[in-house]
Scaffold this motif. Structure first.
Motif, PDB file in Angstrom:
ATOM      1  N   LYS B  28    -114.676 -16.638  35.044  1.00 18.90           N
ATOM      2  CA  LYS B  28    -115.951 -16.285  34.429  1.00 18.90           C
ATOM      3  C   LYS B  28    -117.043 -17.274  34.825  1.00 18.90           C
ATOM      4  O   LYS B  28    -118.154 -16.885  35.156  1.00 18.90           O
ATOM      5  N   ARG B 165    -120.883 -19.760  28.313  1.00 23.93           N
ATOM      6  CA  ARG B 165    -121.065 -18.306  28.323  1.00 23.93           C
ATOM      7  C   ARG B 165    -122.355 -17.928  29.037  1.00 23.93           C
ATOM      8  O   ARG B 165    -122.415 -16.923  29.745  1.00 23.93           O
ATOM      9  N   ASP B 169    -122.712 -15.596  32.319  1.00 24.24           N
ATOM     10  CA  ASP B 169    -123.542 -14.398  32.273  1.00 24.24           C
ATOM     11  C   ASP B 169    -124.531 -14.360  33.432  1.00 24.24           C
ATOM     12  O   ASP B 169    -124.640 -13.363  34.134  1.00 24.24           O
ATOM     13  N   ASP B 170    -125.270 -15.436  33.600  1.00 19.81           N
ATOM     14  CA  ASP B 170    -126.276 -15.456  34.656  1.00 19.81           C
ATOM     15  C   ASP B 170    -126.525 -16.906  35.057  1.00 19.81           C
ATOM     16  O   ASP B 170    -127.164 -17.664  34.322  1.00 19.81           O
TER      17      ASP B 170
END
Lengths: 355, 291
Positions: B28, B165, B169-170
């Motif tokens: 991730k 996180r 995400d970006d």
């Protein structure tokens, strides 16, 4: 008198051998390969080494086509080799077929197996495909050691491979069989090398490169992606099958331990260290990876054994150094030894004035 | 019998889920597929084994976890950082290189033999309706559950967790908000190594002994993350339990028919099936490619 090499026709520009230096180099290589067995006529070790490299070079050429040219990552090349080896040995034992035919059967079986595992490549990419081929590797391992199939595969104790005979001439039985086997493996390796080189500079090779660089773009340009991916799998596993069969005949017995995941990873390491998408890279990588354990065993381990507290053996030192070399290469020179050599050549060509 | 293998499966599955979380975390954060996760598990186990020789067991566990965190951190800094943006094969191969090195180190120091693992939990078992549950299983399940909960709390409640996180995400947006992406990558490797070490210690306790082939667990983890989806925390947990149960039940009921060792291949077969039907797993985000 012209001050260089000038090509005056398209055919000349597309020729297999384009530069005089290549002609000289290839002639020298041919002379080297022809004199090698006679120079080492009584040195079984050197002959063994040459056969070893020639056989594995065939398999490495295959995975370089698949991974280096077509861009399909395979962590199951050892399993393809195993399928070829077992198919040829079993047909030789059970049906008593002659040596050349069984090698061919081994290659075809391996190719069919490769095709089956090529089918998911339509949907799976990159990591997913790597994992799928890894699973194939473990499935083959499982089937080969499975006691329920031992009547066919010999289970974990393996099989004794029949003698290889060619034209009424039992190659592996003669004294100095390494010498005679050289004339089977090396010509085959040369043949498959040239075949691969020619294949990858044809339209097929370009389609593969297009798919490797971007498969969606390739499809938009009208390349039948699935067909060419399958073709890459078929050819790569055919090569692996040939290599597996030859290896089985050469060492005379066949156990699943020869074809584990470690071998599959070694193959990827060979093409990465040698050079992805370059046939010379296959050769350089194969020589490098196969010679390294011998160098470790004969030179490095005796040298360090007195100084270090822990017990380094070939089994433990090889993975450490091997892993370190893979990491170093990927960080320092991701395109492998062949690219490194090219850079050196370029540096020397411009040597005193680098601009 | 069914219940028994179900409970065994859930226990092992909980540990798989924990190890898979480490894998998912790295993926991730940095889109790196860690083929060395199994070796990190093995390393954690051996570290605990070595330390327990001269320390009390609980101290050995804590110290092994801390050293593992450091190893994970080091791997990211030395090996993966220079490879950011390289093709997928290079990244896969470099983690395989790490796997090789860890394997070689363990072989050099401990050799290939199976070593008895120090027990954390009391021996013995209790029985409910004829189902025997050893304390090791119960302890393993509880500890892995606790670790998973701690992991999730860390992700949702702490600043670093939220920053992680955000990076997942970006990356660009996270960078522009002042999050050090480099630091996040290093932390995610450290945490991944920590959960791997905890997993290694728990599995070591359940098996009773470890050797270098312990890294085989890494393979199960692939099955778990493919099933659950590569980038899904929930997927890792659900997938872990499913694979654990499938392995245990498959081992008990199918092994007599198809031969020994099937237990280890069954999760892979399951994984291949899932890949054919649902390539992005149960909870994974579908990747959309543009040219």
């Amino acid at each position: 008198m012209p001050s260089g090499v000038f090509k005056t026709s398209y055919a000349e520009d597309m020729a297999f051998i384009r530069w005089p230096i290549h002609r000289i180099a290839l002639t020298l290589a041919a002379i080297f390969l022809l004199t090698y067995p006679f120079v080492f006529r009584n040195n079984i070790y050197m002959l063994y080494w040459a056969n070893y490299i020639a056989i594995f070079l065939i398999a490495t050429l295959g995975i370089n086509i698949l991974t280096g040219y077509a861009g399909q990552i395979s962590l199951g090349h050892g399993a393809f080799m195993a399928v070829g080896a077992y198919a040829s040995t079993i047909t030789a034992i059970k049906l008593g077929l002659p040596f050349p035919l069984t090698v061919f059967i081994g290659a075809i079986s391996s190719m069919l197996f490769g095709l089956i595992f090529g089918i998911p490549s339509l949907k799976l990419k990159g990591f997913y495909l790597a994992i799928a081929t890894l699973a194939a590797q473990y499935l083959v391992d499982f089937l080969l050691v499975n006691p329920k199939l031992a009547w066919l595969t010999g289970g974990s104790s393996g099989l004794i491979v029949p003698e290889a005979s060619l034209m009424g001439f039992e190659i592996t039985k003669l004294s100095g069989s390494d010498f005679y086997f050289y004339f089977v493996t090396v010509p085959l390796a040369v043949f498959f090398f040239i075949f691969a080189a020619n294949l990858t500079r044809s339209d097929v090779g370009r389609a593969w490169v297009a798919i490797r660089d971007n498969d969606i773009a390739a499809e938009i340009m009208g390349i039948n992606v699935f067909k060419y991916k399958l073709l890459a799998f078929a050819i790569a596993s055919f090569y692996a099958g040939i290599a597996g069969s030859l290896w089985a005949y050469y060492i005379g017995y066949l156990t699943p331990e020869h074809y584990t995941i470690a071998l599959s990873i070694d193959f990827v390491a060979m093409i990465l260290i040698g050079g992805l998408g370059r046939h010379w890279g296959s050769l350089v990588g194969t020589v490098f990876v196969l010679t390294l354990p011998e160098v470790l065993k004969r030179v490095i381990i005796p040298a360090i054994s007195g100084f270090v507290p822990v017990t380094f053996t070939a089994e433990s030192l090889r993975p450490i150094i091997f892993g370190a070399i893979i990491i170093l290469f990927l960080i320092a020179e991701p395109h492998g030894i062949v690219e490194l050599l090219r850079k050196v050549k370029e540096y020397l060509r411009l040597f005193p004035f680098p601009y | 019998m069914v219940l028994q293998s179900l409970i065994n499966g859930i226990t092992i599955g909980g540990i798989y889920a924990l190890i898979a979380l480490g894998f998912v975390l790295i993926y991730k954060a940095s889109k790196v597929l860690n083929f060395a996760q199994g070796e990190l598990v093995m390393m954690g186990g051996f570290m605990c084994l070595a330390l327990s020789g001269f320390l009390p067991i609980w101290m050995a566990v804590v110290l092994a976890v801390i050293i593992s965190a450091f190893i994970g951190f080091l791997i990211e800094k030395v090996v993966l950082k220079p490879l950011i943006g390289e093709p997928i094969l290079s990244v896969i191969m470099v983690t395989l290189g790490i796997a090789y090195m860890l394997r070689g180190l363990v072989l050099a120091v401990w050799g290939p033999d199976i070593r008895a693992f120090p027990q954390i939990f009391p021996e013995g078992a209790f029985e409910v309706n004829g189902v025997v549950i050893p304390y090791v299983y119960l302890g393993g399940l509880l500890l892995s559950l606790m670790a998973i909960i701690a992991f999730i709390l860390f992700f949702t409640r702490t600043t670093i967790g939220v920053a992680m996180r955000a990076v997942a995400d970006d990356q660009q947006a996270a960078m522009s908000l002042g999050i050090s992406v480099e630091k996040i990558f290093a932390i995610s490797w450290a945490i991944s190594a920590v959960v791997a070490a905890i997993g290694g210690i728990l599995v070591g306790n359940i098996y009773g002994g470890i050797n270098v082939n312990f890294a085989f667990i890494g393979l199960k983890v692939f099955a778990v993350v493919i099933l659950g989806g590569l980038d899904s925390v929930l997927g890792a947990i659900v997938g872990g339990i499913i694979i654990g149960v499938a392995e245990s039940v498959g081992g008990t009921y199918l092994e007599p028919f198809v031969g020994g060792g099937f237990k280890d291949v069954f999760p892979l077969l399951l994984m291949l099936l899932i890949m054919a039907i649902k390539p992005y797993g149960l909870f994974g985000t579908e990747r959309i490619e543009r040219v």
